[in-house]
Design an enzyme around this catalytic site. Sequence first.
Site, PDB file in Angstrom:
ATOM      1  N   ASP A  40       0.744  -0.890   0.136  1.00  0.00           N
ATOM      2  CA  ASP A  40      -0.173   0.043  -0.008  1.00  0.00           C
ATOM      3  C   ASP A  40       0.913   1.274   0.226  1.00  0.00           C
ATOM      4  O   ASP A  40       1.929   1.226  -0.752  1.00  0.00           O
ATOM      5  CB  ASP A  40      -0.802   0.011   1.047  1.00  0.00           C
ATOM      6  CG  ASP A  40      -2.299   0.843   0.906  1.00  0.00           C
ATOM      7  OD1 ASP A  40      -2.201   1.943   1.192  1.00  0.00           O
ATOM      8  OD2 ASP A  40      -3.313   0.047   0.424  1.00  0.00           O
ATOM      9  N   ASP A  41       0.630   2.344   0.596  1.00  0.00           N
ATOM     10  CA  ASP A  41       1.272   3.531   0.566  1.00  0.00           C
ATOM     11  C   ASP A  41       2.571   3.403   1.209  1.00  0.00           C
ATOM     12  O   ASP A  41       2.690   2.521   1.858  1.00  0.00           O
ATOM     13  CB  ASP A  41       0.199   4.632   1.202  1.00  0.00           C
ATOM     14  CG  ASP A  41       0.732   5.969   1.031  1.00  0.00           C
ATOM     15  OD1 ASP A  41       1.744   6.302   0.139  1.00  0.00           O
ATOM     16  OD2 ASP A  41      -0.078   6.938   1.268  1.00  0.00           O
ATOM     17  N   LYS A  59      -3.829  -0.411  -6.822  1.00  0.00           N
ATOM     18  CA  LYS A  59      -4.885   0.252  -6.009  1.00  0.00           C
ATOM     19  C   LYS A  59      -4.423   1.856  -6.397  1.00  0.00           C
ATOM     20  O   LYS A  59      -3.446   2.232  -6.043  1.00  0.00           O
ATOM     21  CB  LYS A  59      -4.730  -0.010  -4.627  1.00  0.00           C
ATOM     22  CG  LYS A  59      -5.749   0.849  -3.683  1.00  0.00           C
ATOM     23  CD  LYS A  59      -5.553   0.261  -2.381  1.00  0.00           C
ATOM     24  CE  LYS A  59      -6.169   1.173  -1.369  1.00  0.00           C
ATOM     25  NZ  LYS A  59      -6.087   0.933   0.075  1.00  0.00           N
ATOM     26  N   ASP A  68      -5.638   5.265  -5.330  1.00  0.00           N
ATOM     27  CA  ASP A  68      -6.178   6.065  -4.272  1.00  0.00           C
ATOM     28  C   ASP A  68      -6.640   7.497  -4.722  1.00  0.00           C
ATOM     29  O   ASP A  68      -6.238   7.852  -5.954  1.00  0.00           O
ATOM     30  CB  ASP A  68      -5.317   5.963  -2.885  1.00  0.00           C
ATOM     31  CG  ASP A  68      -5.986   6.277  -1.709  1.00  0.00           C
ATOM     32  OD1 ASP A  68      -7.309   6.666  -1.814  1.00  0.00           O
ATOM     33  OD2 ASP A  68      -5.457   5.898  -0.634  1.00  0.00           O
ATOM     34  N   SER A 107     -10.055   3.818  -5.914  1.00  0.00           N
ATOM     35  CA  SER A 107     -10.964   4.399  -4.798  1.00  0.00           C
ATOM     36  C   SER A 107     -11.918   5.645  -5.188  1.00  0.00           C
ATOM     37  O   SER A 107     -12.388   5.962  -4.035  1.00  0.00           O
ATOM     38  CB  SER A 107      -9.550   4.703  -3.705  1.00  0.00           C
ATOM     39  OG  SER A 107      -8.768   3.708  -3.325  1.00  0.00           O
ATOM     40  N   ARG A 153     -13.189   0.698  -3.861  1.00  0.00           N
ATOM     41  CA  ARG A 153     -13.544   1.006  -2.479  1.00  0.00           C
ATOM     42  C   ARG A 153     -14.636   2.192  -2.481  1.00  0.00           C
ATOM     43  O   ARG A 153     -14.548   3.189  -3.064  1.00  0.00           O
ATOM     44  CB  ARG A 153     -12.284   1.628  -1.764  1.00  0.00           C
ATOM     45  CG  ARG A 153     -11.352   0.759  -1.440  1.00  0.00           C
ATOM     46  CD  ARG A 153     -11.831  -0.113  -0.077  1.00  0.00           C
ATOM     47  NE  ARG A 153     -12.135   0.902   0.838  1.00  0.00           N
ATOM     48  CZ  ARG A 153     -11.061   1.741   1.556  1.00  0.00           C
ATOM     49  NH1 ARG A 153      -9.814   1.291   1.339  1.00  0.00           N
ATOM     50  NH2 ARG A 153     -11.592   2.432   2.480  1.00  0.00           N
ATOM     51  N   ASP A 172     -11.935   3.974   5.302  1.00  0.00           N
ATOM     52  CA  ASP A 172     -11.033   2.832   5.646  1.00  0.00           C
ATOM     53  C   ASP A 172     -11.634   2.192   6.805  1.00  0.00           C
ATOM     54  O   ASP A 172     -12.025   2.717   7.849  1.00  0.00           O
ATOM     55  CB  ASP A 172      -9.731   3.549   6.055  1.00  0.00           C
ATOM     56  CG  ASP A 172      -9.028   4.018   4.695  1.00  0.00           C
ATOM     57  OD1 ASP A 172      -9.509   3.835   3.761  1.00  0.00           O
ATOM     58  OD2 ASP A 172      -7.857   4.604   4.957  1.00  0.00           O
TER      59      ASP A 172
END
Length: 434
Positions: free
Chosen positions: A79-80, A156, A158, A190, A215, A219
């Site tokens: 992820d990030d 993914k 965001d 997202s 999403r 979160d």
Amino acid sequence: MHLTVLLFVSALSVATFALDNGLMRTPPMGWLAWERFRCDIDCENDPKNCIGENLFIDMADRLAEDGWRELGYVYVNIDDCWSSMQRDKDGRLQADPKRFPGGIHKLARYMHDRGLKLGIYGDMGTHTCGGYPGTTLDKIETDAQTFADWEIDMFKFDGCYSNASVQEEGYPRMSKALNATGRPIGYSCSWPAYQGGLPPKVNYTQLGEICNLWRNYGDIQDSWSSVLSITDWFFENQDVLIPAAGPGRWNDPDMLVVGDFGLSMEQSRTQMALWAIMAAPLFMSNDLRTISSEARNILQNKMAISINQDVLGIQGRRILKEKSGIQVFWRPLANDASALVFFSRRTDMPYRYQTSLSKLNYTTGNYKIYDVFTEKTMVLKDSTDFVVSVNPTGVVMWYVGAPAKRNFRQFYRGGRLQGSAYDDEDNTIKEFFL
Ligand SMILES: *[C@@H]1O[C@H](CO)[C@@H](O)[C@H](O)[C@H]1NC(C)=O
Ligand SMILES: *[C@@H]1O[C@H](CO)[C@@H](O)[C@H](O)[C@H]1NC(C)=O
Ligand SMILES: *[C@@H]1O[C@H](CO)[C@@H](O)[C@H](O)[C@H]1NC(C)=O
């Protein structure tokens, strides 16, 4: 046929087109770093838990060696906070050189050598949520190509530090850019979560055409209240969300936090059960090196996974909200089977909920029931009243087979009908009493 099934079929015919990359015909499963490991970049002082290649290698080893991969948990997703603060001299994203000394391509090969897949993360805005370089509109094609060159399997995207007009242009363009690389890369958007998750701001028909999953909402955190608020939102809005889902295109209520600190075992079973009903992606965010055997058993429950992975890919719905605090969820499955979840929102004591399959809209017949978490089986006639005892914040989850054509036997005790049963396999009658 079930009345609700008929309603679904007509709803599905409205939006049947999925992103045409052939991926994720059933909800993707794997592991995702964010909820458990966040933006811990302190590899000097916290080498076991920091966002660096060792964490992903450790999780890959656990997935490959502890029975996860065989059950379908194959994605290992970064992820990030993975990247360097600067792009390279050609404007490409690059991994932080201290924390990922081998680079992302080598890490992807590590996954592929073990039958796993590697996912990575980016952001449509000027910066990622953690402040790392974003994929602004002018960088979309560059970044898609970089990920393909690295043999990435899932991306993914965001939405921090972007706005509605940038998102409207950028999310579809990234879909095209990923496609143009020629590498099938699962695409997680997202976007809807940044636009409130609902029409008219969110166009789920379009999302299904450009993304494999998205999403819709905020979160998840490591707490029961977070799991509750997410499930409430998804089921309050089920009439909008259910038609959006199908093979290749999934609503994503966010990661499984089973195996972390915030949920009891009852609540862990509840998250697993409701994520299976929702046809949700199953991305665990936990520490597979230290997970308890109880949590592992829940996440590795074969029946729950097979319900989640049902080939029809129809997202289930809440069918009852009782004043008692019991809620009933239902999902139609292939071969005329279905899944039922009885969920208690009570906080006092196990609640004895009495109902019958016909009260839950099942048509006439004898149904073989498999209890997902106790592994008990029985046969129930549609009209027979039964009682399930549902623990506070917990669930009872059933796989309900297709109605049997054979006759069954009824059992009386003290002149009163107590139940009915037969056993398919050995042809013996087995009693159960209510
Ligand atoms: C790209 O899109 C085309 C047309 O929709 C599709 O046939 C092809 O399989 C896609 N390729 C990849 C790599 O996703
Ligand atoms: C959205 O962001 C872009 C790029 O940062 C900017 O050019 C544009 O003016 C913004 N639009 C709105 C409506 O704020
Ligand atoms: C939603 O997207 C679909 C597919 O891209 C499009 O045909 C439709 O017009 C859009 N609906 C709205 C209300 O914009």
